[in-house]
Design a protein around this motif. Structure first.
Motif, PDB file in Angstrom:
ATOM      1  N   HIS A 167       0.837  -1.199   0.000  1.00 29.58           N
ATOM      2  CA  HIS A 167       0.000   0.000   0.000  1.00 29.58           C
ATOM      3  C   HIS A 167       0.868   1.244   0.000  1.00 29.58           C
ATOM      4  O   HIS A 167       1.892   1.281   0.677  1.00 29.58           O
ATOM      5  CB  HIS A 167      -0.947  -0.022   1.203  1.00 29.58           C
ATOM      6  CG  HIS A 167      -1.872  -1.204   1.165  1.00 29.58           C
ATOM      7  ND1 HIS A 167      -3.067  -1.177   0.484  1.00 29.58           N
ATOM      8  CD2 HIS A 167      -1.750  -2.460   1.659  1.00 29.58           C
ATOM      9  CE1 HIS A 167      -3.643  -2.365   0.588  1.00 29.58           C
ATOM     10  NE2 HIS A 167      -2.864  -3.169   1.291  1.00 29.58           N
ATOM     11  N   LYS A 221      -9.546  -4.054  -7.110  1.00 30.35           N
ATOM     12  CA  LYS A 221      -9.416  -4.808  -5.863  1.00 30.35           C
ATOM     13  C   LYS A 221     -10.809  -5.013  -5.283  1.00 30.35           C
ATOM     14  O   LYS A 221     -11.613  -4.078  -5.235  1.00 30.35           O
ATOM     15  CB  LYS A 221      -8.561  -3.992  -4.883  1.00 30.35           C
ATOM     16  CG  LYS A 221      -8.563  -4.473  -3.438  1.00 30.35           C
ATOM     17  CD  LYS A 221      -7.592  -5.627  -3.236  1.00 30.35           C
ATOM     18  CE  LYS A 221      -7.449  -6.023  -1.778  1.00 30.35           C
ATOM     19  NZ  LYS A 221      -6.651  -5.111  -0.987  1.00 30.35           N
ATOM     20  N   ASP A 232       2.321  -6.939   2.021  1.00 30.90           N
ATOM     21  CA  ASP A 232       1.200  -6.098   2.426  1.00 30.90           C
ATOM     22  C   ASP A 232       1.683  -4.860   3.199  1.00 30.90           C
ATOM     23  O   ASP A 232       0.966  -4.330   4.044  1.00 30.90           O
ATOM     24  CB  ASP A 232       0.178  -6.887   3.273  1.00 30.90           C
ATOM     25  CG  ASP A 232      -1.229  -6.294   3.225  1.00 30.90           C
ATOM     26  OD1 ASP A 232      -1.472  -5.399   2.405  1.00 30.90           O
ATOM     27  OD2 ASP A 232      -2.079  -6.726   4.024  1.00 30.90           O
TER      28      ASP A 232
HETATM   29 ZN    ZN Z   1      -3.403  -5.207   1.554  1.00 22.89          ZN
END
Ligand code: ZN
Ligand code: ZN
Lengths: 314, 544
Positions: free
Chosen positions: B68, B296, B444
């Motif tokens: 992210h 997503k 992540d």
């Molecule tokens: Zn994620």
């Protein structure tokens, strides 16, 4: 109310197809001059009528649905920030929650944020499809949570089922939530006053409180109770009184002077189990005044008068 | 001046099995002209020989397939985590091991701040500060004149000082879920979940998503990638309004920007048809450094937060099942709509019930429409069992496993969330390889730190934070892990024709390492020093 009064916030929950958007459209169409800001978190097939949004000077904001680990709640943060910065300032915030949202979690934002005040959780139930949807094990918990968290449950699409089926759905709802106000509706037709309690707020700001007690106009759903007195209360004591009043008092609103600090005022609002007591900055009030509603036949007077009588005599 | 540069290296790992290891790579117009020996280069004409890397090892630029953008901007806040970390500008932040060390660091930063600035910290890990919890009294010892907020590493909790509590009016009368109270009935400073944290965040200006939207945040994100040897990174959830796309095009378009950025639009921010149209529209705004058009979909929560949707027998500690972010029936409608329109989907599924729902939706969509041009990806896909992997193979659905979980949360998964048996099969790289599901592995970030070599180390060794091996069978070889962080991840981004290996015609994107990952002890894979990267033939050394 003062200019800085917190924005009343209503969470509208209900599974996909239960008729939330129809109700939103209905409320916007009959907004009676109130600016309703709708925060949409559900993107079902039915959109909110564009013409309504414009004509009523309200507005809609969208709440992106990505509230799991990846976004760390960022969407909710942005949505509520946008609401609080919204110009012109709305009179009501209505959050159309997604079909799988836990309404209590969203309502908790309004309980936590000083500039918001939780008006209540309204859950719509589709009389026709509720039992089928609930029988999907993956959905059972969330559908039940939506019902247990609500203070007002609207059993919708009653025109599409026979009496027997409506009764059995009602029974299922009652087993999950015995205290919420349960109303039946066809095509999401429920009045704004039932949802937003606007007449209650208006009554509180008027001087002729007593008249309200016997007023039976608009819907015949509720009975009312009101109180006006000179003496103050302690905030903790108010919380205790309202806890004792219990769940048959559907909604309770008021202002009171602090018993220990003269000229210090508090606002109080109870809906279902949620009690919000917050400092109230004003010089327009003296003494303490409260209004309450309950379902017809509750005998609010019998419940509330003894509790508040203590102070009248003191 | 020659248009051809030849980089000479100690070793070049190409990921092209027909030409696996070479010593020279020629670059022209940002692309690989040839990979081979120096004599293999000669026929292409005059070149400049660049010997910067003669004692270094080159491999394809690493591809972080799920992270992210806020992984950069989060460094605006003071780091108070347990592990040592390096910020985007190269400042080394030693891990803090006790509450006293946390407070010392906060005091040090307090002294540097202007009087009106709030003090915000992140990365605090209560698990390792076991004797007692941090509370407002601790933070009041740092300052009572400015608001302080310490964000915990899971982003679901924060601890604040009395000044912050006063700002939002939290006191003994407050009755809000998540506002924790101490023995005396007043809030103790710990705030749980976003609703309780929101009033403080709003008044202190802690806007996590904004961290990934500002120019500085996006630039810092590039620096974080560069330090990890990453040349392609996928930002896995973005609203992508037009103005942000313009900013991203401009920022990534600068020659100094060290990565190619793929950004996935949130598919749940508008009705399915609108998502489809918007995805197709913004795809056309892609550049060679910014990739748009995939979406997503988040279906469930996280395993460590007990919000993942898990099948029977549920959570090991008896916690109730997690949350859906979209109902399975609605997911079917959305997936069919996007699949029909040719939109690639990255579907977040942590628990096995979410995986099942996603596969059901994909199966339905694929029965309705044959779209062999699309590769859809299940993201995290941590609890997939072998039957689900067989189904993924059958449906041609790819996996991007969250292998860093094994190290960071593996002990907790065995003890609390899903129990020893299912924990040892988490993030099943080996089974995916056995069965033939193409896969990548990811960090992540900022949930766990970015570092594909660290992620590869996790997949190879499967060691938890306490040092136990979690699921020996699911370990993979170093070469499989290196494939997963290059071509494997590129494949999930539908960019494998362009990046992920060093061969003629592909972009000249390399990671430059001080050691050879194929010959170091696999236990030391994560410790290999990274010199920097090459992107489109331009050198991007990690700033010292
Ligand atoms: Zn994620
Ligand atoms: Zn995720």
């Amino acid at each position: 109310m003062t200019i800085n009064a917190p924005l009343p916030t209503t969470v509208l929950a209900g599974f996909l197809g239960s008729g939330k958007t129809t109700l939103v459209n209905h409320l916007l169409r009959h907004s009676e001059g109130q600016r309703i800001l709708v925060l949409v978190n559900d993107f079902g097939s039915l959109p909110i009528d564009e013409d309504l949004i414009r004509s009523e000077e309200g507005g809609t904001l969208t709440l992106a649905n990505g509230c799991a680990c990846c976004s760390m709640g960022g969407d909710l943060f942005e949505a509520f920030s946008a609401v609080l910065d919204y110009e012109p300032r709305p009179d009501q915030l209505l959050i159309e929650a997604s079909g799988v949202a836990e309404p209590a979690r969203i309502a908790n934002f309004a309980r936590a944020e000083p500039d918001l005040a939780l008006n209540g959780i309204v859950t719509m139930v589709d009389a026709e499809n509720f039992e089928v949807a609930r029988s999907d094990e993956r959905m059972t918990a969330i559908l039940e949570e939506q019902i247990t968290a609500a203070q007002l449950i609207i059993l919708n699409k009653c025109d599409l089922v026979d009496e027997e089926k409506a009764a059995s759905v009602q029974e299922s709802i009652r087993r999950l939530n015995a205290s919420a106000l349960l109303v039946s509706a066809e095509q999401g037709q429920v009045s704004g006053d039932t949802i937003f309690a606007t007449s209650l707020s208006k009554a509180l700001s008027k001087t002729d409180l007593v008249k309200l007690q016997h007023s039976h106009k608009h819907e015949d759903l509720f009975e009312r109770w009101s109180y006006e007195g000179k003496s103050g209360f302690k905030p903790a004591e108010m919380r205790e009184l309202l806890n004792r009043a219990g769940s048959s008092v559907y909604r309770f609103k008021g202002l009171f002077e602090d018993l220990d600090k003269k000229d210090t005022y508090w606002s109080v609002h109870k809906v279902g189990p949620y009690i919000d007591i917050a400092p109230y900055r004003t010089d327009a009030v003296t003494g303490s005044r409260f209004v309450a509603i309950g379902v017809k036949g509750t005998d609010l007077e019998d419940i509330l008068a003894p509790l508040f009588k203590v102070r009248v005599d003191a | 001046m020659s248009e051809i540069t030849v980089f000479k290296a100690r070793k070049i790992i190409t990921m092209n099995p027909a030409n696996a290891v070479v010593t020279h790579v020629a670059v022209k117009e940002g692309r690989v002209l040839a990979a081979g020996s120096e004599s293999d280069m000669a026929g292409w004409g005059d070149y400049i020989l660049d010997s910067t890397f003669e004692d270094k090892v080159l491999m394809p630029g690493m591809v972080e397939g799920h992270c992210h953008l806020m992984a950069g901007g989060i460094w605006n806040f003071t780091y108070v985590g347990y592990q040592d970390r390096i910020d985007p500008d190269g400042r080394h932040w030693p891990g803090v091991k006790t509450i006293e060390e946390v407070l010392d660091r906060l005091k040090q930063i307090d002294a540097e701040l202007t009087p009106e600035a709030p003090l915000v910290a992140w990365g605090f890990d209560p698990i390792f500060l076991m004797d007692r919890r941090l509370d407002k009294t601790d933070l009041d010892s740092v300052s009572t004149s400015r608001p302080i907020a310490v964000i915990h590493s899971n982003f679901h909790l924060m601890t604040v000082n009395s000044h912050s509590l006063d700002l939002v009016g939290y006191d003994e009368n407050t009755d809000v879920d998540g506002v924790a109270k101490g023995g005396n009935g007043t809030p103790n400073g710990e705030l749980q979940e976003m609703a309780a944290m929101f009033p403080v965040m709003r008044r202190l200006g802690i806007d996590l998503r904004q961290l990934g939207r500002t120019e500085q945040g996006i630039v810092d994100f590039g620096k974080v990638c560069n330090r990890a040897g990453v040349t392609v990174a996928a930002d896995l959830l973005n609203e992508l309004p037009d103005e942000d796309i313009e900013d991203m095009r401009r920022i990534t378009g600068d020659d100094s920007y060290p990565i190619r950025l793929a950004s996935m639009m949130n598919a749940l921010s508008q009705p399915p048809e609108e998502t489809r149209e918007r995805a197709i529209t913004i795809r056309k705004k892609s550049t060679d450094k910014l990739r748009l058009g995939a979406v997503k979909i988040v279906t469930d929560g996280s395993i460590q937060g007990f919000t993942a949707r898990v099948r029977w027998p549920g959570h090991y500690n008896g916690a109730p099942n997690g949350i859906w972010n979209i109902a399975p029936d609605q997911l079917k409608v959305l997936v069919s709509c996007l699949h029909e329109g040719g939109v690639q989907m990255h579907i977040h599924t942590n628990g096995d019930e979410a995986i099942e729902a996603a596969l059901e939706a994909l199966e339905g969509a694929k029965i309705q429409n044959n779209r062999p041009d699309l590769r859809h990806v299940l993201q995290h896909v941590q609890m997939a069992d072998r039957a689900q992997l067989r189904k993924m193979k059958q449906l041609y659905v790819l996996a991007n496993f969250f292998s860093n979980h094994i190290f960071y949360f593996g002990d907790k998964h065995a003890a609390l969330t899903i129990g020893p048996e299912r924990a040892q099969q988490m993030d099943p790289c080996r089974s995916a390889r056995d069965i033939g599901v193409p896969f990548a592995i990811h960090s992540d970030a900022p949930v766990t730190p970015m570092g594909p070599l660290f992620t590869a180390w996790c997949a190879v060794n499967r060691l938890t934070e306490s040092g136990k091996v979690l699921g020996e069978y699911e370990r993979i070889s170093v070469s499989d892990a290196l494939y997963a962080i290059t071509l494997g991840a590129a494949y999930t981004l539908q960019m494998d024709d362009e990046v992920g290996s060093i061969e003629a015609g592909k972009r000249a994107d390399f990671a430059v390492l001080e050691e050879d990952p194929e010959s170091v002890d696999p236990a030391l894979l994560k410790d290999i020093e990274i010199w920097g990267t090459v992107l489109g033939g331009f050198k991007h050394p990690v700033p010292q």
